[in-house]
Write a protein that holds these residues in place. Structure first.
Motif, short mmCIF file in Angstrom:
data_model
loop_
_atom_site.label_atom_id
_atom_site.label_comp_id
_atom_site.label_asym_id
_atom_site.label_seq_id
_atom_site.Cartn_x
_atom_site.Cartn_y
_atom_site.Cartn_z
N GLY A 15 0.80 -1.22 0.00
CA GLY A 15 0.00 0.00 0.00
C GLY A 15 0.82 1.26 0.00
N GLY A 16 2.10 1.13 0.23
CA GLY A 16 2.98 2.27 0.29
C GLY A 16 3.45 2.73 -1.08
N ARG A 67 -1.11 2.55 -11.32
CA ARG A 67 -0.40 2.60 -10.03
C ARG A 67 1.00 3.21 -10.18
NH1 ARG A 67 1.06 -1.96 -7.49
NH2 ARG A 67 1.25 -3.19 -9.41
N PHE A 68 1.64 2.97 -11.28
CA PHE A 68 3.00 3.46 -11.53
C PHE A 68 2.97 4.58 -12.56
CE2 PHE A 68 5.54 -0.69 -10.48
CZ PHE A 68 4.88 -0.77 -9.26
N THR A 69 3.91 5.52 -12.43
CA THR A 69 4.04 6.60 -13.38
C THR A 69 5.51 6.78 -13.75
OG1 THR A 69 2.12 7.75 -12.46
CG2 THR A 69 3.61 9.03 -13.85
N LYS A 87 2.26 -3.59 -4.07
CA LYS A 87 1.79 -4.91 -3.67
C LYS A 87 2.99 -5.84 -3.46
CE LYS A 87 -2.19 -4.34 -6.78
NZ LYS A 87 -2.92 -4.93 -7.94
N PRO A 88 2.83 -6.89 -2.68
CA PRO A 88 3.95 -7.83 -2.51
C PRO A 88 4.47 -8.38 -3.83
CG PRO A 88 2.30 -8.21 -0.84
CD PRO A 88 1.71 -7.19 -1.78
N THR A 126 11.44 -4.21 -2.17
CA THR A 126 10.79 -5.29 -1.43
C THR A 126 9.52 -4.75 -0.80
OG1 THR A 126 12.93 -6.31 -0.93
CG2 THR A 126 11.04 -6.99 0.41
N VAL A 127 8.40 -5.38 -1.10
CA VAL A 127 7.11 -4.97 -0.57
C VAL A 127 6.60 -6.07 0.34
CG1 VAL A 127 4.79 -4.16 -1.11
CG2 VAL A 127 6.67 -3.72 -2.71
N SER A 128 6.39 -5.74 1.60
CA SER A 128 5.95 -6.75 2.55
C SER A 128 4.45 -6.62 2.79
CB SER A 128 6.69 -6.60 3.87
OG SER A 128 6.37 -5.38 4.48
#
Length: 129
Positions: A15-16, A67-69, A87-88, A126-128
Motif C-alpha cells: 500500500g505504500g 499505479r506506476f508513473t 503490492k507484494p 521489497t514490498v511486505s
C-alpha cells in the motif's frame, strides 16, 4: 553511449509508495527512449514502463497501469518511476534501460529486454504484506 545508475529501492509495506530514479551520463539522454524492467527471483525480466524519446509518450504493463508513473527530466538526464499502491508481487530488482532513438511502436511485443542496449545495475524493491 549512456551509463545508467538506479537508486531509490528499499523495503516498503504493501500500500505504500516509492520513487525510483535513473541517472544517465554520457550521451544526451533526451535522444534515448527510457524504460523500467523488473525481475523477481526465479522469473524472467519483465517490462514495467517506457517513456519515448521522440514525443514523450508513455506505455505501461497492465499489471502496473494506474499505479506506476514513468517520467523524465531531460535537463537533469534523469528518469523516474513513481510507484503507488505497492503490492507484494511488485517485489523485484528494478532495472533502468535505454535505447538510442528507439523506433519500434510502443506495444508489449516490442517491450522486450533485447530491444534495449543500455542497462543499469538494478535496485531492489521489497514490498511486505
Amino acid at each position: 553511449q549512456v551509463q545508467l545508475v538506479e537508486s531509490g529501492g528499499t523495503w516498503v509495506q504493501a500500500g505504500g509508495s516509492l520513487r525510483l530514479s535513473c541517472a544517465a551520463s554520457g550521451r544526451t539522454f533526451s535522444m534515448y527512449t527510457g524504460a523500467w524492467f523488473r525481475q523477481a527471483p526465479g522469473k524472467e525480466r519483465e517490462f514495467v514502463a517506457a517513456s519515448s524519446w521522440s514525443d514523450g509518450s508513455t506505455y505501461y504493463a497492465g499489471s502496473v497501469q494506474g499505479r506506476f508513473t514513468i517520467s523524465r527530466d531531460n535537463t537533469k538526464n534523469t528518469m523516474y518511476l513513481q510507484m503507488n499502491s505497492l503490492k507484494p508481487e511488485d517485489t523485484a530488482v528494478y532495472y533502468c534501460a535505454a535505447e538510442f532513438r528507439f523506433g519500434s511502436p510502443f506495444t508489449i511485443a516490442n517491450m522486450t529486454p533485447g530491444k534495449f542496449g543500455y542497462w543499469g545495475q538494478g535496485t531492489q524493491v521489497t514490498v511486505s504484506s
